[in-house]
Structures are given as C-alpha cells and as structure tokens.
Scaffold this active site. Structure first.
Site, PDB file in Angstrom:
ATOM      1  N   HIS A 133       0.851  -1.192   0.000  1.00  0.00           N
ATOM      2  CA  HIS A 133       0.000   0.000   0.000  1.00  0.00           C
ATOM      3  C   HIS A 133       0.883   1.237   0.000  1.00  0.00           C
ATOM      4  CE1 HIS A 133      -1.275   3.260   2.830  1.00  0.00           C
ATOM      5  NE2 HIS A 133      -2.250   3.361   1.949  1.00  0.00           N
ATOM      6  N   THR A 136       0.202   9.111  -0.633  1.00  0.00           N
ATOM      7  CA  THR A 136       0.725  10.416  -0.251  1.00  0.00           C
ATOM      8  C   THR A 136      -0.274  11.460  -0.716  1.00  0.00           C
ATOM      9  OG1 THR A 136       2.065  10.627  -2.276  1.00  0.00           O
ATOM     10  CG2 THR A 136       3.154   9.743  -0.324  1.00  0.00           C
ATOM     11  N   ARG A 137      -0.444  12.509   0.069  1.00  0.00           N
ATOM     12  CA  ARG A 137      -1.490  13.477  -0.241  1.00  0.00           C
ATOM     13  C   ARG A 137      -1.145  14.847   0.349  1.00  0.00           C
ATOM     14  NH1 ARG A 137      -2.708   9.858   3.516  1.00  0.00           N
ATOM     15  NH2 ARG A 137      -3.194  10.597   5.631  1.00  0.00           N
ATOM     16  N   GLY A 280     -18.078  12.213  -1.038  1.00  0.00           N
ATOM     17  CA  GLY A 280     -18.753  11.954  -2.301  1.00  0.00           C
ATOM     18  C   GLY A 280     -17.861  11.559  -3.453  1.00  0.00           C
TER      19      GLY A 280
END
Length: 297
Positions: A133, A136-137, A280
């Site tokens: 896994h 990164t954000r 969403g």
C-alpha cells in the site's frame, strides 16, 4: 507560510508523475515475467485508466481524478493506482473527521477545501510476494495545509529479509530529512495499521504520517516526494525476488485469509476510505483497495 494555487499545482502534477512512473515499472515487471517464465500461458497486462468525479449534489464541480487498474496479470492479480484532486466544501461529517485530530475551528464558517494525492494498493498473484500500500497526499483549507501518507508491506507469508530491506530503505529516506522521522512514523504505522477487533497487525508495517506541516511547504513537500520515491526502491526488488517462485495451494489459502484481514481494516478503520465516502468521491475509486478475492477463518 501561505500556500496558494502554485503549490497546489506542483503537488497535483507530482502525484500524476509518480503514478506514471509506478505504472510503467509495474507493466515492465509483467513483460519481464513473460520472458522469465514463458511456460505461464497468461498474457502480460497493462493498466486501464478511467476518469472519476466527485459527487457534490447541487454544489457544482467537485473535481475528480483518474483510476488506473491492472487486473488478472501474470504478477498482479489486482492493482490500482488512483490520483485525484478534489475540492469544494466539507460537509459537517467530514469536518468532524478532520478536526477530531487537527483543530481548525474556522472550518465551521468557511468549510472550503482542496485535496490531491496518489493512492496505490497491489494484490499479488504469487502468495510469496507481499501486497503493498502507498498513499501520499496534500490537504488545503483557507486556514491550514498539511501533508500525509505512508506505505506499508503486507505479506501473506512473512519473510524477515523482505521486512528488513523494506524498513531499511524507508529509514534511509526519512533520515535525509529528519533523524527522528523514521522511528516516529514507524511507530505511527504500527499503531495505525492495527486491527483492534482481531488484535493483530495488518502487515509488517512501514511508515505513516499525517498533519505534517512544519511551516516550510518546500521541506514538507520534499519529504512527501521522497516517501513516494522510496516506494519503488523498497518494493520492486522484493517483487523480483519472489514473483517466479513456485507456491502451493496452502500458500494461496493463507493469502486469501490475509486478504480478509486487509478488507476488514480498510472497510472499518481506514481514514482514507471514510473520507472518500464522506466527501462523495467515486465509490469504485474509494474501494479500489479491496482484494479481488478473500477468505475468512
């Protein structure tokens, strides 16, 4: 440091570039396996890409991304590499999710947000090759910004050499930026990737970090990029070590049971899954991490 559109654009572009690099490496492994084990009658597979959008009701454009998936490969039974850039206003539930760990009282009056990142999960055909896994954000609001992410190794059958190599590679990257990062983020991963109702770890760990904001955007972005680069350095050699080895039906059964644990964690505890559903984002992209097949004890 104030962070604006220029920094957001840089981050979004880098996440896309990392996606392209990873997809290329994985497709090369599929082709190399054909040359290494020509008796395998399966054809090498390539990634298929599909655009995704974020549903916002009547709020208008909420951004989206691209979901790249490779299924039924010689090496990869299922792998997804998603990139996205989503924006709009955070619903109350999503605000609570964020402020539960990071105080941003201004969100109540101004809930605008922007988030971009890359998310990858690979489930391997050979049960001797561990699943992996990576995430990164970057997250931005008018009131705060931060980076997060990490990578962890999920073997079906643990291999001490693999675990040591994986962690040593991550440690070297962390030490470039801060000598305390590896131990801190390793411990965070051990705590985060734990399944309380089973009282077991999801895998053999890695690193995990969130809410990273030293005030120096360039510094934090540089570290986040190195986490992405470390993924390939830490994982590709492990895949090459195992992908042509023989395995048994018992090995496959163990893999299926480990996948069951993986699914439980991602559906019950994973922050990214919860946030994606709360805001969403495309459901298939959010649930991309789930294994193709699994078995429960």
């Amino acid at each position: 440091m104030m962070v604006g559109q220029q920094e957001k654009d840089q981050a979004e572009e880098w996440f896309r570039d990392l996606r392209d690099k990873i997809c290329k490496e994985f497709e090369t492994l599929e082709t190399d396996h054909l040359q290494l084990v020509p008796t395998n009658d399966m054809a090498p597979k390539k990634f298929e890409k599909k655009s995704t959008t974020r549903e916002t009701g009547d709020e208008g454009d909420g951004g989206g991304g691209v979901m790249a998936t490779l299924k039924g490969g010689r090496i990869f039974e299922k792998v997804g590499v998603n990139v996205s850039a989503v924006y709009g206003k955070l619903a109350p539930e999503a605000q609570k999710s964020i402020t539960a760990r990071k105080s941003i009282p201004e969100l109540e009056n101004d809930p605008r947000f922007w988030a971009s990142g890359i998310s990858l999960v690979a489930h391997m055909r050979n049960p001797l090759t561990p699943a992996i896994h990576l995430n990164t954000r970057m997250f931005w609001t008018p009131h705060a910004w931060w980076f997060g992410g990490g990578t962890d190794l999920n073997p079906s059958i643990e291999n001490e050499e693999d675990t040591t190599f994986f962690h040593q590679t991550l440690k070297k990257k962390c030490n470039k930026h801060d000598k305390n990062y590896y131990e801190k983020f390793k411990n965070w991963a051990d705590e985060y990737f734990f399944i309380p109702h089973r009282k077991v770890a999801r895998g053999v760990g890695g690193i995990f970090f969130d809410d990273l904001c030293t005030g120096d955007w360039e510094r934090d972005f540089s570290f986040t990029k190195d986490v992405g680069e470390a993924f390939l350095e830490a994982y590709i050699p492990i895949v090459k070590k195992h992908y042509s080895k023989d395995w048994t039906l018992e090995d496959k059964k163990i893999q299926e049971q480990k996948r069951g644990l993986y699914a439980e964690f991602n559906l019950v505890y994973d922050r990214g899954t919860k946030f994606g559903l709360q805001t969403g984002h495309n459901i298939d992209a959010v649930l991309m991490s789930l294994p193709p097949t699994a078995e429960w004890f």
